[in-house]
Design a protein around this motif. Structure first.
Motif: not given
Length: 175
Positions: A70-83
């Motif tokens: 749910e947190w990832v869904e709320e905070h991820v944005g286009a082009g971001m790098t996620v770890c």
């Protein structure tokens, strides 16, 4: 030690049993988690993530995994790098990719989990890296979103690493 009075374990289809216990579920506003062996239709407006954890943690059935999704869904944005530290099945990386992340990195100290995550994440993107190792292998200031759904002891032990890997303005969820 052998105990002659011990009850022997019944010979059962444990994989079949585990599969029967895993059902599709809605998570957050946009995600639909479905076991890869099920063909339930994806609800309108939802993004399907096929789950097959094998021997790794991460089906979405645990409340901390759902919270992180749910947190990832709320905070991820286009082009971001996620770890994702302690990636397990790679479910958080896969979700981040399907929600628009540009690149995902998963790491796990368990070789088997990292192998499973590689296979699962590859279903969604070619822009990923999964390594067998820890957050210490991640380049400084390279991550927009950091998720670590691991034990409190490991979160504490790696405390110095969290701000090191985040870019200025980056966000992290330690669960």
């Amino acid at each position: 030690n052998y105990h002659p009075e011990a009850t022997p374990v019944k010979d059962e289809d444990w994989i079949g049993y585990a599969r029967a216990q895993t059902n599709p579920m809605l998570v957050g506003q946009r995600l639909f988690l479905a076991p890869e062996w099920r063909d339930d239709p994806t609800p309108n407006g939802r993004i399907r993530i096929c789950i097959n954890p094998g021997l790794a943690f991460g089906t979405g059935s645990h409340e901390t995994t759902r919270m992180c999704l749910e947190w990832v869904e709320e905070h991820v944005g286009a082009g971001m790098t996620v770890c994702d530290i302690g990636t397990g099945s790679g479910i958080l990386c896969e979700a981040a990719t399907l929600l628009g992340a540009g690149f995902v990195v998963g790491c796990d100290i368990d070789f088997t989990a990292a192998s499973i995550a590689r296979k699962n994440i590859a279903r969604s993107t070619s822009r990923f890296l999964v390594l067998t190792g820890s957050v210490t292998a991640i380049r400084s200031h390279s991550v927009d979103l950091l998720v670590a759904n691991i034990s409190a002891d490991w979160i504490s032990a790696l405390a110095r690493e969290w701000p090191r890997v985040l870019r200025p303005g980056g966000r992290g969820l330690l669960s």
